[in-house]
Design a protein around this motif. Structure first.
Motif, PDB file in Angstrom:
ATOM      1  N   LEU A 286      -9.024 -33.204  29.776  1.00 43.59           N
ATOM      2  CA  LEU A 286      -7.889 -32.422  30.201  1.00 43.59           C
ATOM      3  C   LEU A 286      -7.299 -32.508  31.392  1.00 43.59           C
ATOM      4  CD1 LEU A 286     -10.153 -29.148  29.832  1.00 43.59           C
ATOM      5  CD2 LEU A 286      -8.293 -29.899  27.991  1.00 43.59           C
TER       6      LEU A 286
ATOM      7  N   THR B 276      -4.941 -26.661  33.269  1.00 43.97           N
ATOM      8  CA  THR B 276      -4.279 -26.809  32.106  1.00 43.97           C
ATOM      9  C   THR B 276      -3.074 -25.857  32.091  1.00 43.97           C
ATOM     10  OG1 THR B 276      -4.354 -27.036  29.590  1.00 43.97           O
ATOM     11  CG2 THR B 276      -5.178 -25.118  30.450  1.00 43.97           C
TER      12      THR B 276
ATOM     13  N   SER C 103      -7.169 -33.137  35.838  1.00 41.09           N
ATOM     14  CA  SER C 103      -7.297 -32.084  36.893  1.00 41.09           C
ATOM     15  C   SER C 103      -6.008 -32.035  37.926  1.00 41.09           C
ATOM     16  CB  SER C 103      -8.553 -32.446  37.597  1.00 41.09           C
ATOM     17  OG  SER C 103      -8.420 -33.842  38.254  1.00 41.09           O
ATOM     18  N   SER C 104      -5.026 -32.256  37.568  1.00 39.74           N
ATOM     19  CA  SER C 104      -3.728 -32.123  38.539  1.00 39.74           C
ATOM     20  C   SER C 104      -2.678 -31.658  37.552  1.00 39.74           C
ATOM     21  CB  SER C 104      -3.566 -33.374  39.249  1.00 39.74           C
ATOM     22  OG  SER C 104      -3.037 -34.391  38.426  1.00 39.74           O
ATOM     23  N   GLU C 105      -1.522 -31.294  38.106  1.00 47.52           N
ATOM     24  CA  GLU C 105      -0.342 -30.665  37.423  1.00 47.52           C
ATOM     25  C   GLU C 105       0.724 -30.817  38.552  1.00 47.52           C
ATOM     26  OE1 GLU C 105       0.188 -30.035  34.499  1.00 47.52           O
ATOM     27  OE2 GLU C 105      -1.703 -29.418  33.545  1.00 47.52           O
TER      28      GLU C 105
ATOM     29  N   THR D 269      -3.810 -29.407  42.502  1.00 53.12           N
ATOM     30  CA  THR D 269      -4.996 -30.075  42.286  1.00 53.12           C
ATOM     31  C   THR D 269      -6.290 -29.658  42.493  1.00 53.12           C
ATOM     32  OG1 THR D 269      -3.769 -31.911  43.703  1.00 53.12           O
ATOM     33  CG2 THR D 269      -6.105 -32.634  43.320  1.00 53.12           C
ATOM     34  N   SER D 270      -7.068 -29.630  41.135  1.00 53.90           N
ATOM     35  CA  SER D 270      -8.444 -28.857  41.317  1.00 53.90           C
ATOM     36  C   SER D 270      -9.485 -30.002  42.118  1.00 53.90           C
ATOM     37  CB  SER D 270      -9.038 -28.595  40.009  1.00 53.90           C
ATOM     38  OG  SER D 270     -10.286 -27.980  40.219  1.00 53.90           O
ATOM     39  N   ARG D 271     -10.076 -29.766  43.189  1.00 53.84           N
ATOM     40  CA  ARG D 271     -10.816 -30.805  43.898  1.00 53.84           C
ATOM     41  C   ARG D 271     -12.266 -31.019  43.495  1.00 53.84           C
ATOM     42  NH1 ARG D 271      -8.561 -29.912  50.117  1.00 53.84           N
ATOM     43  NH2 ARG D 271      -9.973 -31.894  50.473  1.00 53.84           N
ATOM     44  N   HIS D 272     -12.484 -30.945  42.242  1.00 57.60           N
ATOM     45  CA  HIS D 272     -13.696 -31.000  41.706  1.00 57.60           C
ATOM     46  C   HIS D 272     -13.823 -31.956  40.589  1.00 57.60           C
ATOM     47  CE1 HIS D 272     -14.282 -27.538  44.147  1.00 57.60           C
ATOM     48  NE2 HIS D 272     -13.395 -27.047  43.610  1.00 57.60           N
ATOM     49  N   THR D 273     -14.991 -32.342  40.212  1.00 56.64           N
ATOM     50  CA  THR D 273     -15.122 -33.322  38.873  1.00 56.64           C
ATOM     51  C   THR D 273     -15.585 -32.776  37.591  1.00 56.64           C
ATOM     52  OG1 THR D 273     -17.364 -33.996  39.724  1.00 56.64           O
ATOM     53  CG2 THR D 273     -15.379 -35.290  40.557  1.00 56.64           C
TER      54      THR D 273
ATOM     55  N   ALA E 255     -13.524 -32.571  31.807  1.00 63.98           N
ATOM     56  CA  ALA E 255     -12.687 -32.809  32.808  1.00 63.98           C
ATOM     57  C   ALA E 255     -11.533 -34.010  32.717  1.00 63.98           C
ATOM     58  CB  ALA E 255     -13.110 -32.669  34.136  1.00 63.98           C
ATOM     59  N   MET E 256     -12.224 -35.327  32.391  1.00 66.95           N
ATOM     60  CA  MET E 256     -11.241 -36.234  32.084  1.00 66.95           C
ATOM     61  C   MET E 256     -10.473 -36.253  31.152  1.00 66.95           C
ATOM     62  SD  MET E 256     -13.819 -39.464  32.740  1.00 66.95           S
ATOM     63  CE  MET E 256     -15.566 -39.262  33.943  1.00 66.95           C
TER      64      MET E 256
END
Lengths: 145, 145, 145
Positions: free
Chosen positions: B104, B51, B106-108, B42-46, B101-102
């Protein structure tokens, strides 16, 4: 590993509309008493999406404008030739909504640590309605201990 | 089920910049000694994304060019009217970064099998900085046994 | 928590082609006898994606048209200058396929409840081939009890 499941139900806004689900998910997480694990979120529709981003009013308007320009609702799409498909005649002409849903994605997984969602300060979990207004359901499953 | 958590911290490149996180994630996985399970990222930024794709220098340049053309930074976005928002006057004008960001995500979530990430030969896990340079944090949780 | 793993292997269609994987995933889920948990899906390639949407023939054609217009294969991409890269001379010119894969995403997580995938009535899990025809593998891991 324990699993708890919840359904979030909401009536969405017209056309494209973003709805912040974070407070409801946090409330279910607190009720579950799970301390460590993760949450899966699934929007059970083909013309909605889930996104994690900043819930700022003017940005949400930018999202609507951007998606409308990127995937114009009035362009010709084969899916919108309702008379050529095997479906009820009142089927909505919403190919643009499906395409936007595929780009944004309709599921998320969020870690849980010490009873809290692992999210950044400006991150909110939002349902993106792409063909509203409708009644929608988001499946929330919490896994952990 | 055991859970181990780590934070990856990095200083990103200017503007749009892709950073391969695979070696660090593999190193944490080895240290965790987990053999079977999965990893959430989880990237904790907006204004960042995650990817999984090929880490090839010229392709990463193509990503920058493509995103800049698809979502031009200089276009007008309501979010960039800083004076009309309730925020500090030095807030960056980065609506285009949020929109990318939306798209692509922000979680995997990545499976783990026999102590290895289940990825293909050409797949690398990359943080996509969309409004750099900044200090960024990616939350890594490893679940398994 | 039990974990079962499967590989789905398929020969995809030419160019952009969508393949419904739902029946095979449901069949593996039934064989696993898992009642509650979740499934992770990972396409182990950099020019494919996974999407959950409606499997309607005319919509799938719209997806092909939309992606081809959004990311034209004939545009100039640095990744396609094969002679400037350290790779075999017969490497395909497929930068557009990589870019589409990043937008759509190559992994999914789907909850399982009472032995069933938690999906809506019109949701199908589809592999999106973006540079076919090829032999492809999708990793399916089922976690639960």
């Amino acid at each position: 590993m324990l699993i708890k499941r919840y359904n979030l139900q909401l009536t969405t806004g017209d056309g494209i509309a973003l709805h912040d689900l974070t407070p409801q998910i946090e409330s279910h997480l607190a009720a579950s008493r799970m301390q460590n694990g993760f949450v899966t979120l699934t929007s059970r529709h083909t013309t909605t999406a889930l996104t994690i981003n900043e819930n700022e009013d003017r940005l949400l308007e930018d999202v609507k404008t951007f998606l409308t320009q990127l995937i114009p609702p009035q362009a010709h799409y084969l899916h919108n030739d309702i008379h050529l498909r095997n479906c009820p005649p009142d089927e909505p002409e919403n190919a643009h909504s499906h395409l936007a849903a595929m780009l944004l994605g309709s599921s998320e997984v969020i870690p849980v640590s010490e009873g809290r969602l692992v999210l950044g300060q400006y991150q909110s979990i939002m349902l993106v309605e792409l063909d509203g207004s409708r009644e929608r359901t988001v499946a929330v499953q919490i896994y952990g201990e």
